[in-house]
Design an enzyme around this catalytic site. Sequence first.
Site, PDB file in Angstrom:
ATOM      1  N   THR A  25       0.863  -1.188   0.000  1.00  0.00           N
ATOM      2  CA  THR A  25       0.000   0.000   0.000  1.00  0.00           C
ATOM      3  C   THR A  25       0.890   1.225   0.000  1.00  0.00           C
ATOM      4  O   THR A  25       1.970   1.222   0.578  1.00  0.00           O
ATOM      5  CB  THR A  25      -0.892   0.076   1.248  1.00  0.00           C
ATOM      6  OG1 THR A  25      -0.063   0.312   2.381  1.00  0.00           O
ATOM      7  CG2 THR A  25      -1.671  -1.188   1.435  1.00  0.00           C
ATOM      8  N   GLU A  80      -5.692  -3.534   2.130  1.00  0.00           N
ATOM      9  CA  GLU A  80      -5.595  -4.419   3.301  1.00  0.00           C
ATOM     10  C   GLU A  80      -6.771  -5.374   3.417  1.00  0.00           C
ATOM     11  O   GLU A  80      -6.763  -6.257   4.278  1.00  0.00           O
ATOM     12  CB  GLU A  80      -5.515  -3.568   4.582  1.00  0.00           C
ATOM     13  CG  GLU A  80      -4.194  -2.863   4.803  1.00  0.00           C
ATOM     14  CD  GLU A  80      -4.123  -1.507   4.110  1.00  0.00           C
ATOM     15  OE1 GLU A  80      -4.948  -1.239   3.219  1.00  0.00           O
ATOM     16  OE2 GLU A  80      -3.232  -0.715   4.472  1.00  0.00           O
ATOM     17  N   LYS A  90     -11.326  16.439  16.173  1.00  0.00           N
ATOM     18  CA  LYS A  90     -11.665  15.810  17.457  1.00  0.00           C
ATOM     19  C   LYS A  90     -11.794  16.917  18.495  1.00  0.00           C
ATOM     20  O   LYS A  90     -10.790  17.452  18.970  1.00  0.00           O
ATOM     21  CB  LYS A  90     -10.575  14.832  17.877  1.00  0.00           C
ATOM     22  CG  LYS A  90     -10.411  13.616  16.952  1.00  0.00           C
ATOM     23  CD  LYS A  90      -9.152  13.706  16.103  1.00  0.00           C
ATOM     24  CE  LYS A  90      -9.039  12.557  15.112  1.00  0.00           C
ATOM     25  NZ  LYS A  90      -8.100  12.898  13.993  1.00  0.00           N
ATOM     26  N   TRP A 143     -16.486  13.993  17.530  1.00  0.00           N
ATOM     27  CA  TRP A 143     -15.891  14.219  16.228  1.00  0.00           C
ATOM     28  C   TRP A 143     -16.758  15.142  15.376  1.00  0.00           C
ATOM     29  O   TRP A 143     -17.987  15.068  15.411  1.00  0.00           O
ATOM     30  CB  TRP A 143     -15.702  12.891  15.478  1.00  0.00           C
ATOM     31  CG  TRP A 143     -14.617  12.039  16.064  1.00  0.00           C
ATOM     32  CD1 TRP A 143     -13.699  12.410  17.010  1.00  0.00           C
ATOM     33  CD2 TRP A 143     -14.346  10.673  15.755  1.00  0.00           C
ATOM     34  NE1 TRP A 143     -12.860  11.368  17.303  1.00  0.00           N
ATOM     35  CE2 TRP A 143     -13.231  10.290  16.553  1.00  0.00           C
ATOM     36  CE3 TRP A 143     -14.912   9.756  14.887  1.00  0.00           C
ATOM     37  CZ2 TRP A 143     -12.684   9.007  16.493  1.00  0.00           C
ATOM     38  CZ3 TRP A 143     -14.372   8.474  14.827  1.00  0.00           C
ATOM     39  CH2 TRP A 143     -13.271   8.111  15.623  1.00  0.00           C
TER      40      TRP A 143
END
Lengths: 567, 567
Positions: free
Chosen positions: B206, B352, B462, B467
């Site tokens: 990746t 992944e 945050k 959030w």
Amino acid sequence: MTTLTTLTTTSHRDGIVRGCPSTMGHDYQLNTTTLIRHAARTHPEQEIVARRADGGWDRYTYRDCYQRVCRAANALRGLGIGPGDRVGVLDWNSRRHFELYYAIPGLAAVLLQMNLRLGVEDLGYVVTHSQAALIFVDESLLPVAESIAPHVPGVKGWVVMTDKPLSEIRTSLAPLHHHEDLLAAAEPAIDWPMVDEHAAYSACYTTGTTGRPKGVYYSHRAIYLHSMSVAANMGMTLDDCTMLLTPMFHGQCWGLPQAATMMANKIVLPGCYSVEDMRPLADAIMAEGVTITNGAPAIFQPMLQYIETLPVKPDFRRLRMMSGATEPPLPMMIGFHETTGAEVVHGYGATETTPLVALNRLKPTLKQRLCAEAAWDLKRKQGLPVCGVDILLLGADDQALPHDGQAVGEICLRGPWISTSYHDMPDAADRFFNGYWRSGDVGTIDTDGYVKVTDRLKDVIKSGGEWISSIDMENALLGHPAVRDAAVVGIPHPRWQERPLALVVLKPDRQATLQQLHAHLSKTFAKWQLPDRILFVDAIPKTGVGKLDKKVIRAAHANLYAGESPG
Amino acid sequence: MTTLTTLTTTSHRDGIVRGCPSTMGHDYQLNTTTLIRHAARTHPEQEIVARRADGGWDRYTYRDCYQRVCRAANALRGLGIGPGDRVGVLDWNSRRHFELYYAIPGLAAVLLQMNLRLGVEDLGYVVTHSQAALIFVDESLLPVAESIAPHVPGVKGWVVMTDKPLSEIRTSLAPLHHHEDLLAAAEPAIDWPMVDEHAAYSACYTTGTTGRPKGVYYSHRAIYLHSMSVAANMGMTLDDCTMLLTPMFHGQCWGLPQAATMMANKIVLPGCYSVEDMRPLADAIMAEGVTITNGAPAIFQPMLQYIETLPVKPDFRRLRMMSGATEPPLPMMIGFHETTGAEVVHGYGATETTPLVALNRLKPTLKQRLCAEAAWDLKRKQGLPVCGVDILLLGADDQALPHDGQAVGEICLRGPWISTSYHDMPDAADRFFNGYWRSGDVGTIDTDGYVKVTDRLKDVIKSGGEWISSIDMENALLGHPAVRDAAVVGIPHPRWQERPLALVVLKPDRQATLQQLHAHLSKTFAKWQLPDRILFVDAIPKTGVGKLDKKVIRAAHANLYAGESPG
């Protein structure tokens, strides 16, 4: 031919080669809790529709179903059931049965499928051999449970599945629990264990014609992979609605309940139904929009007959009917297609194979090549092996045979959902060969990949190291205008191992000689394959269900060649 | 809510529960040799069609392909490649590449996917980090191979993939082998090893925005199960024809080659193609009858533009286009549907995750409930998680959040085809949580089960333990009539951890105040979420590909709240 041999003979003899470690962990287990949890989590609103004993229908959702599964698992724990314990279920295709498909194995306990068609002795044997600790029984089947109860002292408790209160249930079973009372008292949530994928999910006992039932214990991994294979090979999507007609008490309804759960299908459970009255099932297919179902020709045939009586024929063009157990009659397949648009899909498998081995779908390349008649004829074959099942066509000398449509061998099977042993039965090693299960079916595989079962191995005549199909010869004899009935068996021979013996019943007022029948058979059989003797008889011994009783025929003529020279 | 929490938090903490042994053996390994062997054995006549460099098409069958796979494996053995070795492939979507997908892993060696879009430094790093011993390179990519050759001393040999004779190839790569010469000299049959299902099948690195490429090593088991899932969830059948548009050199073309092999699809390999000229691909879809393909919107968008120029629009009603990488634009999805009948199916995943995590299919229950506009809007979500992938929505305090469409958390993933580590990178433990991979995406899951990615975790603000989505706020600002461009970032704050800062570019001759924009934002944001400051600027920093450069913005304003009180 070298390539073909390679294709079919890769064996375990080199062991498993390890290679380089991957970055995907080994911990995640393929187990059935994943299936129902996925359905409840992602498709909570999807419906499950279940027919009650009174003929009415209950409707609920995966969300509600999952909560009952959790409650049932907690109730089982409360009764002391834990990992490895066996729990029997004696029930029709009901929603409680469906819930137990997940509740029992979710605890790493084993769901014992109890075939309610077995005799008392065999059913008692199955319960005792499996060491079942607890048995769930539908109210309508209390008499069956009561009949085996004296023979199963290991059972520590019974749970009655009923809509009535416990006070209205009359039975000698003890101690007796009440399914709905247990659920009502249990917590609706559970922290499931991570069940080992190689642990047994359920147990089903095969009932051959000889010997005691043999235990097949399906792994969670087998069921999980089989579900994916059924879904992919049946082209199951979110839009499908699956009706479970095959009994859930044998061969887990061919794995269709789990595949349908995985794909979050709407599910229709028919409860206890009778082939004498197909109206409720046919009506449900129409009313619920069923697109996938399964069953034996013995169920589909009366359904077709019922549909043929309807003034307006239903539109079943989206319906695929998985047909198993025996070869579906061609007129039935054509009848469904022409009357309703439904496709009968012949599947091949056995209790030992979970069961999907092959499905008869018409390849796109053959759609172009075959005329309509040939395409219909092809549908009578057992079909194309699905990916993940290796077939070894094993010859008389234990050698792999080519897939040429000619070579006849025993169909031996290997794969993640194929048995490699029987439970607690070490003397069954002769049922396995080099990691393959010997199916006892003999047949061919043609160059297009289609499997055709031609005979049972025990009915094949082994003569001079070659095989002669008794079924093919019987069919050939029945093709003679003078023959009304025929049976062919192998009789021990000192030199040839076996030789075919034919029994023939002539039609009234018709005549045929050995020479005439030989001439007729010679169209399809080699000279050495012809039966040396044909006995003209008035009737052929049959079993209770009308099949040729070859055991009796063989015994009656066992010494026919006893005096022959072995050299 | 109790049930929901249970659904998402089952963990490994209890270990794996063993239960009762099954009668299905543990030996059968899920590996990719099974896929190509099945296709060759049962569907030998099925076609594979591959576009050559000269624009012409090669046609051959699974039978021929399999023989070349066997030859390639034998040739690899001849070059000393064995279990665990890494073999690189630098190629477009060609038939040789397709064959190596089975030849290399069939020996328990690892196919290293070489992303030809990487820079020399990163590609060299990938080859060295993976310890690749041998590299296959298409003739057209010899310059790329030559550029990395000086940096990869561990590579012991190169194989050039070309239709020309070796004598016509000019390259500095040495020692150099010729693909077709190797195959011609190799045996056409092989006795495959039984490869451990947990062994690595292929490796893909990746390339995040920060740090070195990270190695994902896919297991054979992951690829096998992923293939079954792709097949089942895309409704792939024998009748499908699959065209592989996504590069095979990254994320194994989203597992579509293996799924198509498993289902014995006709396969179309487009070779090297350019988004500047979509005519050959659109023509192939029509001529070959393609029904499934995959790609990024960057490929599909120019294809739609080309099709819109055609006087007669093609009939793509059977075509499902798996679209990934980024959210497909709604006008593109509608355009394909209205112009051709094709369905763009948005899929969600990452390198992944092999990659299938979720697919956006419209549930049958929603077909009844949603109007056309709402149904289209739904298609912009990332879709429904497939069975076998567990999603944990992780809140700021590492607690599981409910699937209510409101709670925003980091999407964490677990399953048999989800990474649990990176290859040879022990310091990446912070990318995993309790057996789950942390995707770095934040989003919601609604009560219908649909995943919606709202932001990258690193771009989320945050503030006070909660959030705030920077993307949502940017979109809201862009909805104000005076705003031409907007960016929102989180700035460190001593008391609140972070506070949002908005940068706004006004349209020419338009005005807006902080108070007016606050009033506008208050329609969708709570008071505490509103940015305390909005900077009106002439332009917003962008990256080379035109994305907001939030790293630069954050750095420029990092000390904005440095003087504030922490209490």
